[in-house]
Design an enzyme around this catalytic site. Structure first.
Site, PDB file in Angstrom:
ATOM      1  N   VAL A   1       0.869  -1.173   0.000  1.00 35.35           N
ATOM      2  CA  VAL A   1       0.000   0.000   0.000  1.00 35.35           C
ATOM      3  C   VAL A   1       0.905   1.222   0.000  1.00 35.35           C
ATOM      4  O   VAL A   1       1.952   1.235   0.668  1.00 35.35           O
ATOM      5  CB  VAL A   1      -0.932   0.018   1.227  1.00 35.35           C
ATOM      6  N   GLU A   2       0.512   2.273  -0.728  1.00 36.94           N
ATOM      7  CA  GLU A   2       1.368   3.451  -0.856  1.00 36.94           C
ATOM      8  C   GLU A   2       1.635   4.138   0.471  1.00 36.94           C
ATOM      9  O   GLU A   2       2.572   4.932   0.597  1.00 36.94           O
ATOM     10  CB  GLU A   2       0.762   4.449  -1.852  1.00 36.94           C
ATOM     11  N   SER A   3       0.840   3.834   1.486  1.00 32.90           N
ATOM     12  CA  SER A   3       1.053   4.421   2.814  1.00 32.90           C
ATOM     13  C   SER A   3       2.354   3.943   3.452  1.00 32.90           C
ATOM     14  O   SER A   3       2.819   4.548   4.420  1.00 32.90           O
ATOM     15  CB  SER A   3      -0.115   4.062   3.731  1.00 32.90           C
TER      16      SER A   3
END
Length: 650
Positions: free
Chosen positions: A322-324
């Site tokens: 996830v880009e987080s």
């Protein structure tokens, strides 16, 4: 030295009119809710501070009143530079009403700008955003007429186009952690994400600004393990202890120890869900999953792919990200999106985008709101809504394979599956395949020019970006092109020969994807006939995704050829065969090796004219004889003419 612990109101009193504020968070995870509430409270009571500039990378808020919606007051903001606007509709409305200057930059770029500002650089060079609405030739990321200043410029370096993003400045950084000592050293042991906290704190401090931290508890000076300190106290000016209601771990969860990585949770029971349009799309998308690949699944419909992978028991073959900042494990959804459980690692958001931008993703699966004949996709601004691109541009431009997913029409679509066939019960009232997208978040031509495979998967058909535009390549069983597809599009796609979507997708039973992904059926596909000295390779429906696939073919073919003990003639069935663009060279090298060492002659056939042309073009470009015939009989005749009577296959 005095303690840095203050109240929220005391900290907010330090902010001046015209300051530039940087805020961190992902949805509501890691967001400093107590600080933003106090800022709103001060402005409503006093009318100050005014004319602030806001920098925010990810979407931060609940889409209603929380998060950055606290800043949705006329006069409080002068300018906003954000990656995602959908979570802060109150601020977005100010932009749509021309009451603030507003920009939408790629999320990853903003993350990296914090780091570049900390390092004293004037900005960031990147190819991310080329040929999208961020490119100055397409609007330069400006959202409204009130926004006239360019912060993105097109530059040429060594005859290549790049975008240069100006860095700006940060006077105030709002960061968040779990525990602070009285000097401001901050740990994040109960936080689900680390985000951009360190980069933002450095950016503000090196701009002679201030750093205000929100935490949930206080320790004595030097009472924290130094290796757990994520933001050193030398960067922090004020520390505010938040009430639990304003320090939730995520939008939906007060605290979950698994999100903080305290332990691994047991694998969830596999529960098969009904064949809805979403599951059909997720099932078809699962056929594109690269074994042992690194994958990003977007929010919404792409999340269903993870559920299908679990149902097919192939999750262990994939690494979801996830880009987080999450790597591995099981991503969360809904109000917990951005977090996960059983992760391999959690890294800073800017570092995750470094990895993405450098080509680290094998596949990205993303949603689509609009798509046009050129294969352009819009997810950022449509139908009067300002959503913003988020990490979409970084991810879609740099993943090796991109799959866009969505229902063919929206608003009211109803389907049913009977006897393995799909029927449209009620057509959706909103068209998604339009003549021209309102805003280009993904440029289909740019992707094609770079050799990127791009698919567009719906419940009733599959398109691929080819030379000239969007081509129909698969249709669901039970679907009629003239009845169910063309009348519901604003353009006519390229239509040649197309396949029927795999029947397993429309059957409630598991699809057996493990064998598919691992090429476990290869021994059955590679058969040697000693009487006729022919090696038959049945590659029908096969997908060569990664080098491991090429090696698997190489190994089984070499095993069969060594057993033959002499050069063999070869016939290959390429019906519905697919190969990723970056695998052509490895595949061609395999052909050259076998022609030099084992094959007396090789010929191929495929009923698809498009595939024959594509394979022929690829083989010719790599100095390999491109004999790809339409029918098996033609391939056999060619081989018989070269080798004598090759006979008929069994």
């Amino acid at each position: 030295m005095r303690s840095k612990i203050v109240t929220a109101d005391e900290a907010i009193a330090l902010i001046r009119d015209g300051d530039t504020l940087a805020s961190t968070g992902f949805v509501q995870t890691g967001f400093a809710e107590a600080l933003l509430s106090a800022l709103e409270r001060r402005f409503v009571a006093t009318g100050s501070p005014r004319n602030l500039t806001l920098f925010a990378a990810a979407g931060q808020g609940d889409g209603k009143t929380l998060g950055l919606n606290h800043l949705g007051h006329a006069g409080l903001l002068r300018r906003v530079v954000a990656g995602h606007w959908g979570r802060m509709p109150k601020v977005a409305q100010l932009a749509l009403d021309n009451r603030i200057q507003a920009y939408n930059l790629p999320q990853g770029i903003i993350c990296q700008l914090f780091r570049d500002l900390a390092a004293g650089k004037p900005g960031s060079f990147s190819k991310v955003g080329l040929h999208t609405f961020v490119d100055p030739r397409y609007g330069g990321s400006r959202i409204n007429a009130a926004t006239t200043k360019d912060i993105v410029s097109l530059v040429t370096v060594d005859d290549e186009e790049w975008l240069f993003y100006k860095v700006g400045e940060v006077n105030v950084a709002f960061i968040r952690g779990t525990t602070s000592d009285t000097f401001g050293n901050i740990t994040m042991e109960r936080e689900a994400l680390t985000l951009n906290n360190l980069a933002m704190a450095m950016a503000a401090k090196n701009s002679n600004g201030i750093v205000i931290a929100q935490v949930e508890r206080i320790a004595e000076r030097s009472g924290l393990p130094p290796r757990q300190v994520k933001i050193p106290g030398i960067l922090v000016d004020c520390v505010v202890v938040a009430e639990p209601a304003q320090h939730m771990q995520t939008l939906a969860t007060q605290y979950n120890a698994a999100y903080a990585g305290e332990f691994r949770v047991p694998a969830a029971s596999v529960v098969s869900t009904p064949l809805s349009e979403r599951k059909i799309i997720a099932r078809r998308t699962a056929f594109e999953l690269p074994p042992n690949g690194i994958i990003n699944l977007g929010v919404g419909m792409p999340e269903g792919v993870a559920a299908v992978a679990n149902e097919e028991r192939i999750s262990h073959l994939l690494t979801l990200t996830v880009e987080s900042g999450l790597i591995g494990g099981i991503p969360s959804s809904g109000g917990n999106f951005g977090t996960g459980v059983n992760m391999d690692a959690v890294i800073d958001e800017n570092q995750q985008f470094d990895f993405y931008d450098g080509g680290g993703l094998d596949m990205a699966c993303l949603g689509m709101a609009e798509c046009d004949a050129a294969g352009n996709v819009n997810v950022s601004r449509f139908g009067g809504r300002l959503t913003g691109a988020g990490g979409f541009i970084n991810i879609s431009q740099n993943a090796r394979l991109v799959v866009f997913v969505g229902t063919f029409t929206g608003k009211g679509l109803e389907i049913e599956v009977t006897d393995g066939k799909l029927r449209i019960v009620q057509e959706g009232g909103q068209r998604k395949f339009v003549k021209q997208v309102e805003q280009i978040t993904f440029n289909g031509q740019y992707a094609y020019d770079r050799g990127k495979p791009v698919f567009y998967i719906t419940e009733r058909c599959v398109f691929r970006r080819v030379r000239g535009g969007l081509a129909l390549i698969e249709v669901a069983p039970g679907i009629d092109v003239d009845r169910d597809i063309l009348p519901n599009m604003d353009f006519e796609p390229i239509i040649g020969e197309y396949a029927v979507m795999d029947a397993r997708i429309f059957n409630a039973n598991p699809m057996g994807l493990e064998a598919e992904l691992l090429n476990l059926s290869l021994p059955e596909r590679v058969i040697y006939d000693p009487e006729r000295n022919i090696l038959f390779l049945n590659f029908e429906g096969m997908h060569v995704r990664v080098e491991e696939d090429v090696k698997a073919i190489w190994d089984i073919c070499e095993l069969r050829c060594r057993a033959a003990g002499k050069p063999v003639g070869v016939i290959i069935n390429y019906d519905r065969f697919r190969i990723n663009q970056d695998m052509y060279d490895a595949y061609a090298e395999m052909d050259r090796y076998f022609l030099a060492n084992y094959f007396s002659q090789i010929t191929r056939y495929a009923t698809s004219a498009f595939l024959r042309a594509k394979l022929g073009e690829a083989f010719s470009a790599r100095s390999i004889a491109p004999h790809v015939f339409e029918r098996r009989e033609e391939a056999q005749a060619f081989l018989a003419g070269r080798n004598g009577d090759a006979g008929q296959p069994g």
